[in-house]
Motif scaffolding. Structure first.
Motif, mmCIF file in Angstrom:
data_model
loop_
_atom_site.group_PDB
_atom_site.id
_atom_site.type_symbol
_atom_site.label_atom_id
_atom_site.label_comp_id
_atom_site.label_asym_id
_atom_site.label_seq_id
_atom_site.Cartn_x
_atom_site.Cartn_y
_atom_site.Cartn_z
ATOM 1 N N PHE A 40 38.027 -60.395 62.382
ATOM 2 C CA PHE A 40 37.447 -60.653 60.903
ATOM 3 C C PHE A 40 38.493 -61.853 60.300
ATOM 4 N N LEU A 41 39.895 -61.494 60.315
ATOM 5 C CA LEU A 41 40.678 -62.246 60.135
ATOM 6 C C LEU A 41 40.537 -63.966 60.416
ATOM 7 N N THR A 42 40.517 -63.895 61.810
ATOM 8 C CA THR A 42 40.373 -65.374 62.182
ATOM 9 C C THR A 42 38.958 -65.711 62.313
ATOM 10 N N SER A 43 38.101 -65.321 61.810
ATOM 11 C CA SER A 43 36.587 -65.682 61.425
ATOM 12 C C SER A 43 36.743 -66.458 60.114
ATOM 13 N N HIS A 74 38.731 -64.407 47.548
ATOM 14 C CA HIS A 74 38.306 -64.655 48.618
ATOM 15 C C HIS A 74 38.281 -63.486 49.570
ATOM 16 N N ALA A 75 37.252 -63.459 50.707
ATOM 17 C CA ALA A 75 37.001 -62.432 51.495
ATOM 18 C C ALA A 75 38.086 -61.893 52.091
ATOM 19 N N VAL A 76 39.121 -62.676 52.519
ATOM 20 C CA VAL A 76 40.260 -62.053 53.349
ATOM 21 C C VAL A 76 41.157 -61.306 52.259
ATOM 22 N N VAL A 77 41.304 -61.927 51.017
ATOM 23 C CA VAL A 77 42.088 -61.173 50.002
ATOM 24 C C VAL A 77 41.470 -59.810 49.634
ATOM 25 N N GLN A 78 40.084 -59.760 49.583
ATOM 26 C CA GLN A 78 39.426 -58.597 49.068
ATOM 27 C C GLN A 78 39.234 -57.701 50.211
ATOM 28 N N PHE A 79 39.350 -58.067 51.642
ATOM 29 C CA PHE A 79 39.466 -57.154 52.618
ATOM 30 C C PHE A 79 40.673 -56.495 52.750
#
Length: 567
Positions: free
Chosen positions: A454-457, A469-474
């Protein structure tokens, strides 16, 4: 056009040869509109749009990276084209070298779009190393033209193939053959949206922290702090995915939070230690998030209770190195933990962790390791990483993808850290020969790898990582599931003396127009002018022309003009 000619003759016949100059001018105007419409629709066949990402463009202290130019409005060419002056050149990364890039600049290249492979899985280690070196050279080169990156796809490869074919034809054919061949071919015109990039007045960098509270009163207990950063860095903002640096350390932190949550949730296994998890932003920018966290917590009980900070970075490969600013004193908290770390690695996996000492150069704009940021604040800290040297290009590259990750080794390294931290907080002797994290407490390999995928996507250049951002929210949601007191800290750069500057226009759309070459427009303009001249003479001198014929002259002239229609 023959139909229009017939219309002119018919009108002349119907009006009894009473046309005036005004009538003729109106006829020419209508004809010109028709012809210009035909010419325009014929020279522009279509437009395609592609997402492109600009080369890194930021200032860190006194050091600037990237090109200050972004706007593209010029013809497209391949590297094989004989003329590149003020042209946008398309080139595949695998075909690029520093010598080729310099040669393109010398030939007057106006912009460049570099095509990145969709995957690096089949790239050998030697080639990957050469590409990293090229990336580093480009990143530190003073470039004054727009530099963009995009991922290869069938559409853009087809365009480049057409450009190559045109270049071969131009290089091998005679001048006349090239001119005639251009009538049946198409060129490409490139434009980008927006204007030149502007420096952002301030930049927002989010960081996330969570706490597992030990048994007792939290603010009276000692704390072990685990730290990493989530951002990545490479020459292209749209291709910086950082699988190993620092995707592996982020998923390691999240898995450690999950494992220790099970221990802290049971009153029988809840230790008398707090566990702090800090996943900061701006790690590639002098560890900005960690610095701001320290500044904001300088007077808090939490910072005062920390025994040591363990910074994690790049855990996806075989070797592990422990980096220190100064060797820990015997009997200190950090020395005890170091013993536990080495004994865990040696007993469980028969691995030896090498300790590397490096002095801090506080005058540098960018620190070498994250623990140095804490050491400057007189806090005991170390960094655990697979890299032996801070200058490794593998820490700052777009070629850091999932293909460099060894899944089994990553899981093993997460378990080593978990065992070492657990031995410390449970105050076990260094010679302890047990294994805590197994069975239901074992590291979940599938979960770790799915989180890493997921992170590398997502590209994780800090310029693109806003608060929502999606990464920060994840990261925020995952830490909230396993820890308490979860906070999202959004830090901003100093207004008086900014630590770094970002620029806008890092991603945009490239519009590629398929057009006829300029010589086609010139040829068509000449044909239109000659035709208009012919019709003008035909209308103005109709009586003279018809006097050349005997008999039914109108029928003769009409038949002459209608002949092309029949054909």
């Amino acid at each position: 056009l023959p139909l229009y000619s017939k219309l002119v003759v018919d009108m002349y016949t119907w009006t009894g040869a009473m046309w005036t100059v005004a009538d003729a001018v109106e006829a020419f105007r209508c004809l010109l509109i028709v012809l210009l419409t035909i010419q325009w629709s014929g020279s522009v066949e279509g437009v395609q749009q592609f997402s492109i990402h600009r080369m890194q463009h930021l200032d860190v202290g006194a050091t600037g990276f990237g090109s200050p130019v972004a706007y593209v409005n010029m013809e497209g060419r391949s590297t094989q084209s004989p003329v590149l002056n003020r042209r946008c050149v398309f080139v595949k990364w695998k075909d690029l070298s520093m010598a080729i890039f310099d040669n393109l600049l010398e030939r007057g290249m106006g912009a460049i779009v570099i095509l990145m492979p969709g995957s690096f899985a089949d790239i050998s280690d030697s080639v990957r190393e050469e590409w990293r070196e090229l990336e580093r050279q480009l990143l530190f080169k003073d470039i004054k033209i727009p530099v963009y990156f995009m991922t290869e796809n069938e559409q853009i490869l087809s365009i480049i193939q057409n450009m190559d074919d045109d270049a071969v034809r131009s290089n091998t054919s005679s001048v006349l053959a090239s001119v005639l061949g251009s009538f049946g071919s198409y060129g490409y015109y490139m434009t980008t949206r927006g204007a030149e990039p502007k420096k952002l007045t301030h930049s927002l960098v989010p960081s996330i922290s969570g706490l597992l509270k030990g048994s007792g009163i939290a603010d009276q207990l000692p704390t072990v702090a685990l730290v990493t950063h989530y951002d990545a860095f490479g020459i292209s903002t749209g291709h910086s995915r950082g699988a190993d640096a620092s995707g592996t350390s982020v998923v390691a932190m999240l898995e450690l939070a999950r494992l220790f949550n099970k221990l802290y949730s049971n009153s029988l296994t809840k230790p008398r230690y707090n566990l702090l998890f800090l996943i900061s932003g701006g790690g590639k920018l002098g560890y900005f998030g960690s610095r701001k966290w320290l500044d904001n917590n300088s007077d808090s009980w939490l910072l005062g209770s920390v025994d040591f900070f363990l910074c994690l970075e790049s855990l996806g490969s075989e070797e592990l190195y422990l980096h220190v600013a100064r060797h820990p004193k015997n009997g200190s908290h950090l020395a005890i933990f170091t013993d536990h770390l080495n004994s865990s690695a040696q007993f469980i996996f028969n691995k030896r962790i090498h300790t590397i000492h490096k002095k801090i150069r506080a005058s540098d704009d960018l620190l070498s390791w994250e623990h140095e940021r804490f050491a400057l604040m007189k806090q005991p800290a170390v960094t655990l990483s697979r890299h032996a040297a801070h200058g490794s290009y593998e820490r700052y590259t777009v070629f850091d993808d999932m293909s460099v990750i060894n899944e089994a080794v990553l899981v093993r390294n997460v378990e080593i850290v978990a065992e070492a931290v657990s031995r410390y907080i449970y105050e076990l002797p260094p010679a302890y020969q047990g294994r805590l994290f197994k069975d239901h407490l074992a590291v979940n390999r599938e979960l770790v790898m799915s989180q890493l995928r997921f992170l590398t996507s997502h590209t994780r250049s800090q310029q693109l990582l806003h608060s929502d951002h999606a990464v920060v929210q994840f990261i925020l949601q995952t830490l909230s599931r396993y820890t308490s007191d979860v906070q999202k800290h959004v830090y901003t750069t100093s207004k008086s003396d900014p630590e770094f500057h970002f620029y806008d226009m890092m991603s945009t759309e490239l519009q590629v127009f398929s057009v006829k070459p300029p010589i086609f427009d010139l040829f068509l303009a000449i044909v239109i002018a000659l035709y208009i001249l012919f019709v003008y003479i035909l209308v103005q001198k109709f009586d003279v022309i018809t006097s050349l014929f005997s008999g039914n002259h109108k029928v003769i002239v009409t038949s002459l003009i209608n002949e092309p229609i029949a054909q």
